[in-house]
Motif scaffolding. Structure first.
Motif, mmCIF file in Angstrom:
data_model
loop_
_atom_site.group_PDB
_atom_site.id
_atom_site.type_symbol
_atom_site.label_atom_id
_atom_site.label_comp_id
_atom_site.label_asym_id
_atom_site.label_seq_id
_atom_site.Cartn_x
_atom_site.Cartn_y
_atom_site.Cartn_z
ATOM 1 N N ILE A 150 0.835 -1.196 0.000
ATOM 2 C CA ILE A 150 0.000 0.000 0.000
ATOM 3 C C ILE A 150 0.871 1.248 0.000
ATOM 4 O O ILE A 150 1.676 1.460 0.910
ATOM 5 N N THR A 151 0.716 2.082 -1.021
ATOM 6 C CA THR A 151 1.367 3.389 -1.073
ATOM 7 C C THR A 151 0.293 4.472 -1.026
ATOM 8 O O THR A 151 -0.899 4.197 -1.172
ATOM 9 N N GLN A 152 0.730 5.716 -0.804
ATOM 10 C CA GLN A 152 -0.187 6.861 -0.703
ATOM 11 C C GLN A 152 -1.270 6.604 0.344
ATOM 12 O O GLN A 152 -2.436 6.967 0.168
ATOM 13 N N ALA A 153 -0.868 5.988 1.443
ATOM 14 C CA ALA A 153 -1.800 5.680 2.525
ATOM 15 C C ALA A 153 -1.991 6.896 3.425
ATOM 16 O O ALA A 153 -1.253 7.886 3.350
ATOM 17 N N LEU A 154 -2.981 6.819 4.287
ATOM 18 C CA LEU A 154 -3.156 7.845 5.305
ATOM 19 C C LEU A 154 -2.030 7.723 6.334
ATOM 20 O O LEU A 154 -1.596 6.617 6.654
ATOM 21 N N PRO A 155 -1.544 8.842 6.865
ATOM 22 C CA PRO A 155 -0.483 8.758 7.880
ATOM 23 C C PRO A 155 -0.965 8.016 9.122
ATOM 24 O O PRO A 155 -2.124 8.130 9.524
ATOM 25 N N ALA A 156 -0.064 7.268 9.715
ATOM 26 C CA ALA A 156 -0.372 6.577 10.967
ATOM 27 C C ALA A 156 -0.195 7.550 12.131
ATOM 28 O O ALA A 156 0.720 8.376 12.136
ATOM 29 N N SER A 157 -1.074 7.480 13.101
ATOM 30 C CA SER A 157 -0.942 8.337 14.282
ATOM 31 C C SER A 157 0.170 7.802 15.181
ATOM 32 O O SER A 157 0.523 6.618 15.127
ATOM 33 N N ASP A 158 0.726 8.675 15.995
ATOM 34 C CA ASP A 158 1.781 8.283 16.923
ATOM 35 C C ASP A 158 1.165 7.397 18.008
ATOM 36 O O ASP A 158 0.338 7.862 18.796
ATOM 37 N N PRO A 159 1.545 6.123 18.093
ATOM 38 C CA PRO A 159 0.915 5.231 19.076
ATOM 39 C C PRO A 159 1.239 5.593 20.518
ATOM 40 O O PRO A 159 0.554 5.146 21.441
ATOM 41 N N PHE A 160 2.287 6.413 20.717
ATOM 42 C CA PHE A 160 2.659 6.828 22.071
ATOM 43 C C PHE A 160 2.512 8.341 22.251
ATOM 44 O O PHE A 160 3.098 8.929 23.152
ATOM 45 N N GLY A 161 1.725 8.954 21.374
ATOM 46 C CA GLY A 161 1.598 10.410 21.384
ATOM 47 C C GLY A 161 1.049 10.981 22.675
ATOM 48 O O GLY A 161 1.331 12.129 23.023
ATOM 49 N N SER A 162 0.249 10.216 23.399
ATOM 50 C CA SER A 162 -0.344 10.715 24.644
ATOM 51 C C SER A 162 0.462 10.327 25.879
ATOM 52 O O SER A 162 0.074 10.663 27.007
ATOM 53 N N LEU A 163 1.583 9.647 25.683
ATOM 54 C CA LEU A 163 2.386 9.191 26.823
ATOM 55 C C LEU A 163 3.152 10.370 27.416
ATOM 56 O O LEU A 163 3.930 11.024 26.720
ATOM 57 N N PRO A 164 2.960 10.676 28.701
ATOM 58 C CA PRO A 164 3.671 11.815 29.289
ATOM 59 C C PRO A 164 5.165 11.538 29.413
ATOM 60 O O PRO A 164 5.590 10.394 29.593
ATOM 61 N N ALA A 165 5.941 12.593 29.310
ATOM 62 C CA ALA A 165 7.386 12.466 29.489
ATOM 63 C C ALA A 165 7.708 12.419 30.978
ATOM 64 O O ALA A 165 7.149 13.190 31.759
ATOM 65 N N PRO A 166 8.601 11.527 31.394
ATOM 66 C CA PRO A 166 9.010 11.517 32.801
ATOM 67 C C PRO A 166 9.701 12.829 33.167
ATOM 68 O O PRO A 166 10.328 13.473 32.322
ATOM 69 N N THR A 167 9.588 13.224 34.396
ATOM 70 C CA THR A 167 10.245 14.446 34.858
ATOM 71 C C THR A 167 11.416 14.097 35.766
ATOM 72 O O THR A 167 11.376 13.112 36.510
ATOM 73 N N ALA A 168 12.455 14.914 35.679
ATOM 74 C CA ALA A 168 13.615 14.719 36.549
ATOM 75 C C ALA A 168 13.222 15.030 37.984
ATOM 76 O O ALA A 168 12.499 15.994 38.249
ATOM 77 N N SER A 169 13.661 14.212 38.907
ATOM 78 C CA SER A 169 13.330 14.432 40.313
ATOM 79 C C SER A 169 14.495 13.983 41.182
ATOM 80 O O SER A 169 15.284 13.115 40.795
ATOM 81 N N GLY A 170 14.592 14.581 42.356
ATOM 82 C CA GLY A 170 15.659 14.216 43.275
ATOM 83 C C GLY A 170 17.007 14.742 42.811
ATOM 84 O O GLY A 170 17.120 15.454 41.815
ATOM 85 N N GLY A 171 18.037 14.376 43.524
ATOM 86 C CA GLY A 171 19.379 14.801 43.159
ATOM 87 C C GLY A 171 19.946 13.971 42.027
ATOM 88 O O GLY A 171 19.358 12.974 41.595
ATOM 89 N N CYS A 172 21.094 14.398 41.530
ATOM 90 C CA CYS A 172 21.744 13.695 40.427
ATOM 91 C C CYS A 172 22.384 12.396 40.921
ATOM 92 O O CYS A 172 23.084 12.385 41.938
ATOM 93 N N LYS A 173 22.136 11.319 40.199
ATOM 94 C CA LYS A 173 22.799 10.049 40.468
ATOM 95 C C LYS A 173 23.919 9.860 39.451
ATOM 96 O O LYS A 173 23.906 10.449 38.369
ATOM 97 N N ASN A 174 24.881 9.011 39.805
ATOM 98 C CA ASN A 174 26.016 8.763 38.923
ATOM 99 C C ASN A 174 26.337 7.279 38.869
ATOM 100 O O ASN A 174 26.074 6.534 39.820
ATOM 101 N N VAL A 175 26.917 6.864 37.748
ATOM 102 C CA VAL A 175 27.437 5.507 37.608
ATOM 103 C C VAL A 175 28.858 5.488 38.155
ATOM 104 O O VAL A 175 29.660 6.376 37.852
ATOM 105 N N ASN A 176 29.169 4.488 38.965
ATOM 106 C CA ASN A 176 30.525 4.352 39.501
ATOM 107 C C ASN A 176 31.378 3.590 38.495
ATOM 108 O O ASN A 176 31.287 2.373 38.371
ATOM 109 N N GLY A 177 32.202 4.316 37.752
ATOM 110 C CA GLY A 177 33.007 3.706 36.706
ATOM 111 C C GLY A 177 34.113 2.808 37.212
ATOM 112 O O GLY A 177 34.741 2.084 36.434
ATOM 113 N N ASN A 178 34.371 2.823 38.524
ATOM 114 C CA ASN A 178 35.443 2.002 39.085
ATOM 115 C C ASN A 178 34.967 0.617 39.501
ATOM 116 O O ASN A 178 35.783 -0.238 39.846
#
Length: 248
Positions: A58-86
């Motif tokens: 199928i070509t020239q089809a209708l565009p597909a809607s974003d299946p995750f378009g209504s999913l809220p973005a997570p918000t940053a919270s708390g202090g910064c965490k870090n990976v211990n590279g050692n």
């Protein structure tokens, strides 16, 4: 784009593209593709035979809607965490990682939501695992997985981010994230990057073939079997777009 010597089998799934380009879906090189159907707003360039169960592509089809378009973005919270590279072995906790992640050795992700304000890099030889995990890449930050890493991760099966393993920021600019790994790797859940190109290069998929990829553009260059019925793993069904044509 399906390229190289990739062999992709989409069981009960279709390939959909909202691009209006003449090669919105392209199969080149020695790649092989099996899917229910190929559906695009634009056109297709199929340099190799493609096996489909629908009667015609199928070509020239209708565009597909974003299946995750209504999913809220997570918000940053708390202090910064870090990976211990050692450390050669460590368990990471959910939260905000202000400098991103540079991972090596054995790393386990505890269940929860991780907000990364820098890039995520998984180095060669790393063994990464985690279940019930959602990783949110804020801004234009990217994921880079080395082909010699073993990554076994799965999304939550309930809650707001059920079925979503990676989530790219909708406000980011066009960049590229690369998902690679050994043949024993497994990414179970949706890989959602609405503003990025996703390069899916590994010879693996999720548990029972349950991996979804939704992105601005996708380049597939690996051997994978993908299945459609993944509701038991918390993933939502993404229906194929419909197409209506008037014929005189």
């Amino acid at each position: 784009l399906f390229s190289g010597s990739t062999s992709v089998k989409l069981n009960g799934c279709s390939v959909m593209s909202n691009s209006t380009a003449s090669d919105a879906i392209k199969v080149q090189g020695a790649s092989g593709l099996q899917a229910d159907c190929l559906i695009t707003v634009g056109g297709m360039v199929l340099n190799n035979p493609v096996t489909t169960t629908c009667t015609s592509k199928i070509t020239q089809a209708l565009p597909a809607s974003d299946p995750f378009g209504s999913l809220p973005a997570p918000t940053a919270s708390g202090g910064c965490k870090n990976v211990n590279g050692n450390k050669t072995t460590q368990t990471l906790q959910p939260g905000t990682y202000c400098s991103g992640m540079n991972l090596g050795g054995d790393v386990t992700f505890a269940p929860g939501v991780y907000v990364l304000q820098g890039n995520m890099k998984i180095n060669a030889g790393a063994v990464i695992s985690g279940s019930g995990v959602t990783i949110y890449m804020s801004g234009s930050n990217t994921v880079s997985m080395n082909g010699n890493a073993t990554v076994t991760m799965s999304a939550p099966t309930s809650g707001t981010y059920s079925g979503v393993l990676f989530y790219g920021d909708r406000t980011g600019t066009t960049t590229q994230s690369t998902f690679n790994g050994t043949a024993t790797s497994s990414l179970t859940g949706a890989i959602y990057f609405p503003k990025q190109q996703v390069n899916y290069l590994g010879n693996f998929s999720g548990k029972n073939g349950c991996t979804q990829v939704v992105a601005d553009t996708i380049q597939w260059s690996g051997n994978s079997n993908i299945n459609q019925d993944c509701s038991s793993l918390g993933m939502k069904d993404i229906p194929a777009t419909t197409s209506i044509r008037l014929v005189e």
